[in-house]
Design a protein around this motif. Sequence first.
Motif, PDB file in Angstrom:
ATOM      1  N   VAL A  25       0.843  -1.196   0.000  1.00 32.71           N
ATOM      2  CA  VAL A  25       0.000   0.000   0.000  1.00 32.71           C
ATOM      3  C   VAL A  25       0.883   1.253   0.000  1.00 32.71           C
ATOM      4  O   VAL A  25       0.628   2.208  -0.733  1.00 32.71           O
ATOM      5  CB  VAL A  25      -0.972   0.002   1.207  1.00 32.71           C
ATOM      6  N   GLN A  26       1.939   1.234   0.826  1.00 29.70           N
ATOM      7  CA  GLN A  26       2.864   2.375   0.864  1.00 29.70           C
ATOM      8  C   GLN A  26       3.524   2.604  -0.497  1.00 29.70           C
ATOM      9  O   GLN A  26       3.658   3.747  -0.938  1.00 29.70           O
ATOM     10  CB  GLN A  26       3.949   2.152   1.925  1.00 29.70           C
ATOM     11  N   SER A  28       2.349   1.790  -3.407  1.00 27.99           N
ATOM     12  CA  SER A  28       1.319   2.332  -4.300  1.00 27.99           C
ATOM     13  C   SER A  28       1.142   3.828  -4.063  1.00 27.99           C
ATOM     14  O   SER A  28       1.031   4.608  -5.022  1.00 27.99           O
ATOM     15  CB  SER A  28       0.012   1.586  -4.064  1.00 27.99           C
ATOM     16  N   GLN A  29       1.135   4.238  -2.804  1.00 27.81           N
ATOM     17  CA  GLN A  29       1.008   5.663  -2.487  1.00 27.81           C
ATOM     18  C   GLN A  29       2.225   6.443  -2.970  1.00 27.81           C
ATOM     19  O   GLN A  29       2.099   7.560  -3.472  1.00 27.81           O
ATOM     20  CB  GLN A  29       0.810   5.856  -0.982  1.00 27.81           C
ATOM     21  N   GLU A  30       3.414   5.869  -2.820  1.00 32.41           N
ATOM     22  CA  GLU A  30       4.638   6.516  -3.304  1.00 32.41           C
ATOM     23  C   GLU A  30       4.601   6.675  -4.821  1.00 32.41           C
ATOM     24  O   GLU A  30       5.020   7.704  -5.350  1.00 32.41           O
ATOM     25  CB  GLU A  30       5.877   5.713  -2.894  1.00 32.41           C
ATOM     26  N   GLN A  31       4.096   5.662  -5.517  1.00 33.75           N
ATOM     27  CA  GLN A  31       3.994   5.740  -6.975  1.00 33.75           C
ATOM     28  C   GLN A  31       3.028   6.844  -7.388  1.00 33.75           C
ATOM     29  O   GLN A  31       3.295   7.601  -8.316  1.00 33.75           O
ATOM     30  CB  GLN A  31       3.558   4.397  -7.561  1.00 33.75           C
ATOM     31  N   GLN A  32       1.911   6.949  -6.691  1.00 28.16           N
ATOM     32  CA  GLN A  32       0.935   7.997  -7.002  1.00 28.16           C
ATOM     33  C   GLN A  32       1.517   9.370  -6.709  1.00 28.16           C
ATOM     34  O   GLN A  32       1.368  10.306  -7.497  1.00 28.16           O
ATOM     35  CB  GLN A  32      -0.357   7.783  -6.193  1.00 28.16           C
ATOM     36  N   SER A  33       2.204   9.485  -5.596  1.00 26.58           N
ATOM     37  CA  SER A  33       2.846  10.755  -5.231  1.00 26.58           C
ATOM     38  C   SER A  33       3.915  11.133  -6.250  1.00 26.58           C
ATOM     39  O   SER A  33       4.039  12.304  -6.640  1.00 26.58           O
ATOM     40  CB  SER A  33       3.461  10.635  -3.835  1.00 26.58           C
ATOM     41  N   ASN A  36       2.169  12.371  -9.359  1.00 28.44           N
ATOM     42  CA  ASN A  36       1.627  13.714  -9.147  1.00 28.44           C
ATOM     43  C   ASN A  36       2.724  14.773  -9.152  1.00 28.44           C
ATOM     44  O   ASN A  36       2.576  15.816  -9.787  1.00 28.44           O
ATOM     45  CB  ASN A  36       0.853  13.780  -7.826  1.00 28.44           C
TER      46      ASN A  36
END
Length: 166
Positions: A25-26, A28-33, A36
């Motif tokens: 999950v982390q 995935s969040q890093e990839q989205q960040s 962005n």
Amino acid sequence: MGWVTLSLRKMALKQRISNLEYRLVQISQEQQSLANSSSYAQRELGMIQNQKNSQLSVDRLNLLKQARNNYQSSNGNNSTGSYDAQLNLQTALDEINLNYQFEQMNMESIFQAQQDALLQEVNTKQQQLELEQEQIQTQLSAARAEEEQLSEAVSQDIKNGAIKLV
């Protein structure tokens, strides 16, 4: 008593699985960040490039006006002007246009290099995250498979240890 040891191992595996899923999950969040921030940086770079292009165009227009004004003031009201004055004007205009084209190409190459560096950095970070994600998914699959085996072993040990009435 073997089922107790197996159950403790199973609990440890569940914790490991939970930790691995949390790390996914982390990631995935890093990839989205990362996506962005990359998008934001590219937009910002584009805006700066547009501002520089606009300023370069304004500077060019001001130089062209100045050259024409100089030509007109040197010739007075004579609309035809001398051949040398017209040649000097054309030379000045050509030089202004060549300088403008050179500056524009130079600026484009600088911004292209900045964009390439940004994309390279983003791609490198993305590849690192993808590699880590693959490794975690492999570990997660192994941990889930071991958990399944332990569940079966606990069930089998409980069956074997049950009191049998004849």
